[in-house]
Design an enzyme around this catalytic site. Structure first.
Site, PDB file in Angstrom:
ATOM      1  N   ARG A 156      37.912  47.881  37.236  1.00 28.53           N
ATOM      2  CA  ARG A 156      36.912  48.031  38.298  1.00 28.53           C
ATOM      3  C   ARG A 156      35.581  48.451  37.677  1.00 28.53           C
ATOM      4  NH1 ARG A 156      37.349  51.668  43.797  1.00 28.53           N
ATOM      5  NH2 ARG A 156      37.610  53.390  42.313  1.00 28.53           N
ATOM      6  N   ASP A 439      38.145  61.240  44.232  1.00 32.79           N
ATOM      7  CA  ASP A 439      37.068  60.587  43.506  1.00 32.79           C
ATOM      8  C   ASP A 439      35.802  60.681  44.337  1.00 32.79           C
ATOM      9  OD1 ASP A 439      37.204  58.590  45.442  1.00 32.79           O
ATOM     10  OD2 ASP A 439      38.055  57.077  44.115  1.00 32.79           O
TER      11      ASP A 439
END
Length: 524
Positions: A156, A439
Site C-alpha cells: 500500500r 493507525d
C-alpha cells in the site's frame, strides 16, 4: 535533471541512478495530472460545503449499466480469505508473512510514520521480501526468518494527497504515491514475476474514478518502461471515502485490466463522512464506538461493495479487526475475540471474499469463519447478491445511526488522538492503544468528530457543552492523565508537539483535510 535527495546511509540500496531516473520520469509525466485532480477535490469540497450532496454520476451511467468485468485474478490472489496488515518494519513484516494469512498488505501509508528512515528502510525490506531474503537477528538474540510458505505480498503506497519532501524534482517535492510505487516497481516487478507472483498494490484514499484512471495510466507506463506485460500489476482499491462509494463501478472500470477488487476501508470511511459533509448537521456522527458495521449507512456501503465487486468478477474484501490480544487479561481478550468472530461471520455471510486483521493471533479466528462459508472454494465471487438494492439515500442515511454523544466519547477521542499523534511523531505509525492496533485513521476520526461536534454546537448526554474551551480543557486533563500513567517515560517535548497538531486539526475554525499534512512538517 534537477533532483535533490536528502542523504540517507542506505539510499544507495534503493535510490540508484537508474531508479531515480525512473522516478523523475513518473513525476514529470503524471505529477501535473495529480495536482489537477487535487484541485478538483478542493472544488468538489466547495460545492459540498455549499449544499451539494454526494450522488451517482449521470455522466457515467453507461459504465454502471454496462456488461463488463475486470481481469481474472492471478493464482496467488484467488484466495484472499484472511489478509493481515502492518507497516513496512522488518520484524513486523516477517511475522505477518509467516502468520498463516493468505495476503500481507505491507503498508507505507496509514500504519507507517513516513520518516525518511522508515521510508528508505521500508523499501529495502520490501525488496528483501520479494526475494525471500528478509531476515532479522535482534539484539536479544532472537532470529526471524521467512517460512517456506508465506502470504502473498501486496504493497500500500501513500495517497495522492501526500508528497515525499526528501526527494525534490525540479524544485518541488515529488508525489509520495509515485515515489512508493515507482521504487517498488523498479526494483521488484521483474523479481516478483519470476517467482510466480506479481507487483500487487492496495490503493488508498481515492475520491473519484478519475483518480483511479491516473493510477491505471501510471501502471501502463511503468510496465511499458520496465518491459513487463501489461496486466502484471494488480490493484485493490480501498473504498474509504464517501465519494468513492458512489463511484465503485467506475473505479473498477478504470482499472479493469489491473483490478483485483475493492476493500471496505471502514475507519477512514467514517472519517470521510465527517470531513466531506462537515457543514451539514444531518451528518453529525455519534460516539465512534456507536458507529458499527451494522449501522444503516455503513451496512448499505458494504453490501453495495460486495454486489458491485461480484457483478464485475472482482474480490470484495471486508474491513479491519484491530484488536490486540491482552495476555494479562484473558477475559478482555475473550470478549474482544467474540466481537471479532461476530464481525467476520457477518462479512463472510454477506458475501465478502476475505477480511483484514492487524495481529497474527486473529488470523485463525478470522480464518475459521471464512472457512465455514467458503470451504474448499477460493472465494465466493459467483455470489451476485441480487437482493441488495442500495440508493443514494441509503448511503447518506447517517441520521438513522442511533447512538449518542457522551462525555466518555469526547474524552476517548482526545486521549486516542493525543496518544496516536505522539507515536506517529516518534516514528511509529502502528500504535498499540487500549488493546487496539491503531493507525492514522483512528486519530482522523477522533479529531474530525470533535471538530464536527464543535461546529454544530452539540452537547454530551450529561449536558457538557462541546466547544473549543471545553475540549481544550479536556486536552489539558488528558495530558495530565497520560503523564501520570507513563511516569518517567513521558516525553514532554513530543507530547507538546502532539498537542499542537491535535489542537490545530480539532479546534481550528477551518477543517484540515488530513492531520498528517501539518504533522509531516515535524518529521525528520
Amino acid at each position: 535533471m534537477t533532483v535533490d535527495i536528502t542523504p540517507h546511509p542506505h539510499q544507495g540500496d534503493v535510490l540508484t541512478d537508474e531508479a531515480v531516473r525512473f522516478l523523475v520520469g513518473l513525476e514529470r509525466r503524471f505529477g501535473p495530472t495529480r495536482r489537477t485532480l487535487l484541485r478538483a477535490r478542493q472544488a468538489r469540497q466547495v460545492r459540498l460545503d455549499a449544499g451539494e450532496l454526494p450522488h451517482f454520476l449521470p455522466e457515467t451511467a453507461a459504465v454502471r449499466a454496462g456488461d463488463w468485468s475486470v481481469a481474472a485474478a492471478p493464482a496467488d490472489l484467488q484466495d484472499r480469505r484472511v489478509e493481515i496488515t502492518g507497516p513496512v518494519e522488518r520484524k513486523m513484516m516477517i511475522n505477518a508473512l509467516n502468520s498463516g494469512a493468505r495476503v500481507f498488505m505491507a503498508d507505507f501509508e496509514d500504519s507507517n510514520s513516513p520518516t525518511w528512515d522508515n521510508v528508505v528502510q521500508g523499501q529495502i525490506n520490501v525488496r528483501d521480501a520479494y526475494r525471500r531474503e528478509l531476515a532479522l537477528d535482534s539484539p536479544d538474540g532472537k532470529r526471524y526468518r521467512l517460512h517456506d510458505d508465506i502470504a502473498t505480498l501486496v504493497i500500500r503506497p501513500r495517497g495522492w494527497h501526500l508528497t515525499e519532501k526528501h526527494v525534490e524534482i525540479d524544485g518541488a517535492p515529488m508525489s509520495a504515491s509515485l515515489f512508493d510505487v515507482g521504487l517498488v516497481m523498479f526494483h521488484n516487478a521483474r523479481a516478483a514475476l519470476d517467482r510466480g507472483t506479481g507487483p500487487y498494490f492496495y490503493l488508498p484514499k481515492l475520491e473519484s474514478h478519475l483518480e483511479a484512471r491516473l493510477w491505471n495510466d501510471v501502471f501502463c507506463f511503468a510496465q511499458d518502461e520496465l518491459g513487463i506485460p501489461r496486466g502484471s500489476v494488480r490493484a485493490t482499491v480501498l473504498i474509504e471515502t464517501i465519494l468513492a462509494a458512489f463511484e465503485m463501478d467506475e473505479i473498477l472500470y478504470e482499472l479493469r485490466e489491473h483490478s483485483s477488487g475493492l476493500n471496505a476501508g471502514r475507519w477512514d470511511y467514517i472519517f470521510s463522512v465527517a470531513k466531506k459533509l462537515r457543514n451539514h448537521p444531518q451528518f453529525v456522527l455519534p460516539d465512534r464506538v456507536d458507529v458499527s458495521m451494522t449501522t444503516p449507512f455503513m451496512r448499505a456501503y458494504t453490501e453495495l461493495l460486495v454486489q458491485t465487486c461480484h457483478k464485475r468478477g472482482a474480490h470484495a474484501i471486508g474491513g479491519m479487526s484491530a484488536f490486540i490480544p491482552n495476555r494479562r487479561d484473558p477475559a478482555v481478550t475473550e470478549q474482544a475475540l467474540t466481537k471479532v468472530r461476530d464481525d467476520k461471520q457477518r462479512e463472510a455471510a454477506d458475501g465478502c471474499d476475505g477480511t483484514w486483521v492487524a495481529h497474527p493471533d486473529l488470523v485463525p479466528v478470522a480464518m475459521a469463519e471464512f472457512d465455514r462459508v467458503l470451504g474448499e472454494r477460493a472465494n465466493q465471487v459467483d455470489r451476485q447478491r441480487p437482493d441488495v438494492h442500495v440508493e443514494a439515500a441509503n448511503l447518506l442515511d447517517v441520521e438513522s445511526s442511533g447512538g449518542s454523544i457522551t462525555e466518555a466519547g469526547v474524552r476517548l477521542n482526545v486521549d486516542v488522538g493525543l496518544r496516536y499523534i505522539e507515536s506517529w511523531l516518534g516514528g511509529v505509525g502502528a500504535a498499540a492503544i487500549h488493546n487496539l492496533m491503531e493507525d492514522a485513521a483512528t486519530a482522523e476520526i477522533s479529531r474530525a468528530q470533535l471538530w464536527q461536534w464543535i461546529r454544530h454546537q452539540r452537547s454530551a448526554t450529561n449536558g457538557m457543552p462541546i466547544d473549543r474551551a471545553t475540549v481544550a480543557q479536556l486536552i489539558d486533563e488528558g495530558l495530565v492523565a497520560i503523564a501520570a500513567e507513563k511516569g518517567t517515560s513521558f516525553d514532554v517535548s513530543r507530547f507538546a508537539d502532539a498537542r499542537k497538531i491535535f489542537e490545530h486539526v480539532a479546534l481550528s475554525p477551518e477543517f484540515d483535510d488530513f492531520l498528517t499534512l501539518p504533522a509531516y512538517e515535524l518529521l525528520d
